[in-house]
Scaffold this motif. Sequence first.
Motif, PDB file in Angstrom:
ATOM      1  N   UNK A   1       0.809  -1.231   0.000  1.00  0.00           N
ATOM      2  CA  UNK A   1       0.000   0.000   0.000  1.00  0.00           C
ATOM      3  C   UNK A   1       0.835   1.271   0.000  1.00  0.00           C
ATOM      4  N   UNK A   2       2.132   1.178   0.276  1.00  0.00           N
ATOM      5  CA  UNK A   2       2.944   2.386   0.414  1.00  0.00           C
ATOM      6  C   UNK A   2       2.979   3.198  -0.879  1.00  0.00           C
ATOM      7  N   UNK A   3       2.983   2.527  -2.017  1.00  0.00           N
ATOM      8  CA  UNK A   3       3.017   3.251  -3.285  1.00  0.00           C
ATOM      9  C   UNK A   3       1.669   3.846  -3.657  1.00  0.00           C
ATOM     10  N   UNK A   4       0.665   3.705  -2.787  1.00  0.00           N
ATOM     11  CA  UNK A   4      -0.633   4.357  -3.000  1.00  0.00           C
ATOM     12  C   UNK A   4      -0.707   5.726  -2.334  1.00  0.00           C
TER      13      UNK A   4
ATOM     14  N   UNK B   1      -2.998 -13.736 -10.757  1.00  0.00           N
ATOM     15  CA  UNK B   1      -3.440 -13.755  -9.365  1.00  0.00           C
ATOM     16  C   UNK B   1      -2.839 -12.554  -8.631  1.00  0.00           C
ATOM     17  N   UNK B   2      -3.665 -11.809  -7.891  1.00  0.00           N
ATOM     18  CA  UNK B   2      -3.219 -10.601  -7.202  1.00  0.00           C
ATOM     19  C   UNK B   2      -2.984 -10.912  -5.719  1.00  0.00           C
ATOM     20  N   UNK B   3      -1.773 -10.663  -5.263  1.00  0.00           N
ATOM     21  CA  UNK B   3      -1.397 -10.838  -3.864  1.00  0.00           C
ATOM     22  C   UNK B   3      -1.181  -9.457  -3.246  1.00  0.00           C
ATOM     23  N   UNK B   4      -1.734  -9.241  -2.049  1.00  0.00           N
ATOM     24  CA  UNK B   4      -1.712  -7.913  -1.422  1.00  0.00           C
ATOM     25  C   UNK B   4      -1.321  -8.024   0.046  1.00  0.00           C
ATOM     26  N   UNK B   5      -0.276  -7.304   0.410  1.00  0.00           N
ATOM     27  CA  UNK B   5       0.127  -7.157   1.811  1.00  0.00           C
ATOM     28  C   UNK B   5       0.116  -5.667   2.116  1.00  0.00           C
ATOM     29  N   UNK B   6      -0.871  -5.168   2.873  1.00  0.00           N
ATOM     30  CA  UNK B   6      -0.964  -3.720   3.109  1.00  0.00           C
ATOM     31  C   UNK B   6       0.309  -3.116   3.697  1.00  0.00           C
ATOM     32  N   UNK B   7       0.979  -3.856   4.580  1.00  0.00           N
ATOM     33  CA  UNK B   7       2.252  -3.391   5.152  1.00  0.00           C
ATOM     34  C   UNK B   7       2.100  -1.974   5.704  1.00  0.00           C
ATOM     35  N   UNK B   8       1.233  -1.829   6.681  1.00  0.00           N
ATOM     36  CA  UNK B   8       0.916  -0.521   7.251  1.00  0.00           C
ATOM     37  C   UNK B   8       2.157   0.169   7.816  1.00  0.00           C
ATOM     38  N   UNK B   9       2.421   1.371   7.325  1.00  0.00           N
ATOM     39  CA  UNK B   9       3.465   2.244   7.866  1.00  0.00           C
ATOM     40  C   UNK B   9       2.817   3.597   8.112  1.00  0.00           C
TER      41      UNK B   9
ATOM     42  N   UNK C   1      -6.902   4.396   2.084  1.00  0.00           N
ATOM     43  CA  UNK C   1      -6.002   4.013   1.005  1.00  0.00           C
ATOM     44  C   UNK C   1      -5.803   2.517   0.927  1.00  0.00           C
ATOM     45  N   UNK C   2      -5.584   1.891   2.066  1.00  0.00           N
ATOM     46  CA  UNK C   2      -5.379   0.444   2.092  1.00  0.00           C
ATOM     47  C   UNK C   2      -6.611  -0.294   1.588  1.00  0.00           C
ATOM     48  N   UNK C   3      -7.787   0.156   2.014  1.00  0.00           N
ATOM     49  CA  UNK C   3      -9.024  -0.523   1.633  1.00  0.00           C
ATOM     50  C   UNK C   3      -9.471  -0.193   0.210  1.00  0.00           C
ATOM     51  N   UNK C   4      -8.881   0.833  -0.400  1.00  0.00           N
ATOM     52  CA  UNK C   4      -9.318   1.259  -1.737  1.00  0.00           C
ATOM     53  C   UNK C   4      -9.084   0.195  -2.796  1.00  0.00           C
ATOM     54  N   UNK C   5      -8.110  -0.682  -2.591  1.00  0.00           N
ATOM     55  CA  UNK C   5      -7.836  -1.739  -3.581  1.00  0.00           C
ATOM     56  C   UNK C   5      -8.051  -3.124  -2.980  1.00  0.00           C
ATOM     57  N   UNK C   6      -8.639  -3.183  -1.812  1.00  0.00           N
ATOM     58  CA  UNK C   6      -8.823  -4.439  -1.087  1.00  0.00           C
ATOM     59  C   UNK C   6      -9.578  -5.471  -1.910  1.00  0.00           C
ATOM     60  N   UNK C   7     -10.659  -5.030  -2.560  1.00  0.00           N
ATOM     61  CA  UNK C   7     -11.535  -5.960  -3.277  1.00  0.00           C
ATOM     62  C   UNK C   7     -10.926  -6.498  -4.568  1.00  0.00           C
ATOM     63  N   UNK C   8      -9.789  -5.954  -4.981  1.00  0.00           N
ATOM     64  CA  UNK C   8      -9.164  -6.451  -6.215  1.00  0.00           C
ATOM     65  C   UNK C   8      -8.230  -7.624  -5.948  1.00  0.00           C
ATOM     66  N   UNK C   9      -7.905  -7.884  -4.685  1.00  0.00           N
ATOM     67  CA  UNK C   9      -6.904  -8.900  -4.359  1.00  0.00           C
ATOM     68  C   UNK C   9      -7.516 -10.295  -4.259  1.00  0.00           C
ATOM     69  N   UNK C  10      -6.783 -11.271  -4.747  1.00  0.00           N
ATOM     70  CA  UNK C  10      -7.176 -12.676  -4.604  1.00  0.00           C
ATOM     71  C   UNK C  10      -6.643 -13.249  -3.294  1.00  0.00           C
ATOM     72  N   UNK C  11      -5.427 -12.877  -2.949  1.00  0.00           N
ATOM     73  CA  UNK C  11      -4.782 -13.326  -1.717  1.00  0.00           C
ATOM     74  C   UNK C  11      -4.372 -12.100  -0.918  1.00  0.00           C
ATOM     75  N   UNK C  12      -4.729 -12.076   0.360  1.00  0.00           N
ATOM     76  CA  UNK C  12      -4.396 -10.948   1.224  1.00  0.00           C
ATOM     77  C   UNK C  12      -3.689 -11.476   2.465  1.00  0.00           C
ATOM     78  N   UNK C  13      -2.569 -10.845   2.812  1.00  0.00           N
ATOM     79  CA  UNK C  13      -1.860 -11.167   4.044  1.00  0.00           C
ATOM     80  C   UNK C  13      -1.891  -9.940   4.940  1.00  0.00           C
TER      81      UNK C  13
END
Length: 384
Positions: free
Chosen positions: A197-200, A222-230, A243-255
């Motif tokens: 998410x940092x590049x968002x 396949x879309x993999x997403x790790x928000x990596x909150x900073x 920002x983190x949730x703005x692309x949440x629904x596009x991910x297939x795998x979320x960590x």
Amino acid sequence: MALRAASPPCAAGRCLPSSPPPRVGGRHFFRPLSSAAPAPLRKSAVCTKAISNSDGTPGTSDSPHVVCFGELLIDFVPTVSGVSLADAPAFKKAPGGAPANVAVGIARLGGSAAFIGKVGDDEFGYMLSDMLKENNVNNQGLLFDTHARTALAFVTLRSDGEREFMFYRNPSADMLLEEKELDLDLIRKAKIFHHGSISLITEPCKTAHIAASKAAKDAGVLISYDPNLRLPLWTSADDARDGILSIWDTADLIKVSAEEISFLTNGEDPYDDSVVKKLIHPNTKLLLVTEGPDGCRYYSKEFSGKVGGLKVTAVDTTGAGDAFVAGILSQLAADFSLLQDEARLREALKFANICGALTVTERGAIPALPTRQQVADALTNVVA
């Protein structure tokens, strides 16, 4: 900004800048950044042909299985734990950046990975480019910016190995990646596209990030997403959450970590399954919740459960989550059917937990990422 079409000249197996900075006393000295008209960008500081290993066998292929998008930077980690930045006697320099950590982690485990992002046209940028190549990561999507420096992060280590960050990105080169500079073919040919998410946070990188993710999605990757909150990098907690949730629904795998679940749900209990399941959307194939030494939880539409971790003495937790992601993506890239087979998924997650655990036993993220053999040697100690 214009891109040079040709690759830079090669010497002794390494591609060099077409016009290297002047040397004084054996060292490069870089001119100060200016507000003059932008100079052309080098598309890569190394050859874009497939990389070979030291024994001559093929290294990174032209179409890596996993493409990681985002930041690549230098972490400065205190040489002792439990002190503030001001009190640290010295710092160890280490390459880092969550998506880059994942790419190197996959390659170190024997997988095929590429990295897309931007660094400064400076010695740290060259070092990071060389680091990717040395670790058999395809870096043809790495760009150099002549008007911004490579990002730096100073990381304080508490006595328990947990971290606090101070970033130098005002702006840094990774924030300036533009949509027109993306290598979309590299993304479309991948099996997995991994991002954070940092590049968002800022433009123009935000637009480039969204375009890269869309290209992957449209190509069936396949879309993999790790928000990596900073949180210190965002203007506010609300902006970070949105920002983190703005692309949440596009991910297939979320960590996510337990702390991130609490943040995203405005303080709800991250250990309550009903809370976690609120974060599952219709496109979710797998949601993973990491719990450090206690392992991880997994949630899909068909099943859920927990896989225990490996107890180790934590020296530096930097990169542990990225090593975990590298572990599971390296398994999925070889066989997507793991997503439908709970028994085999649990074995893959056990492998990923070991990757994360081994990483915390050394300082710095990338230097500590394990090899496949190191993971195999540790597997017998995993909690059932």
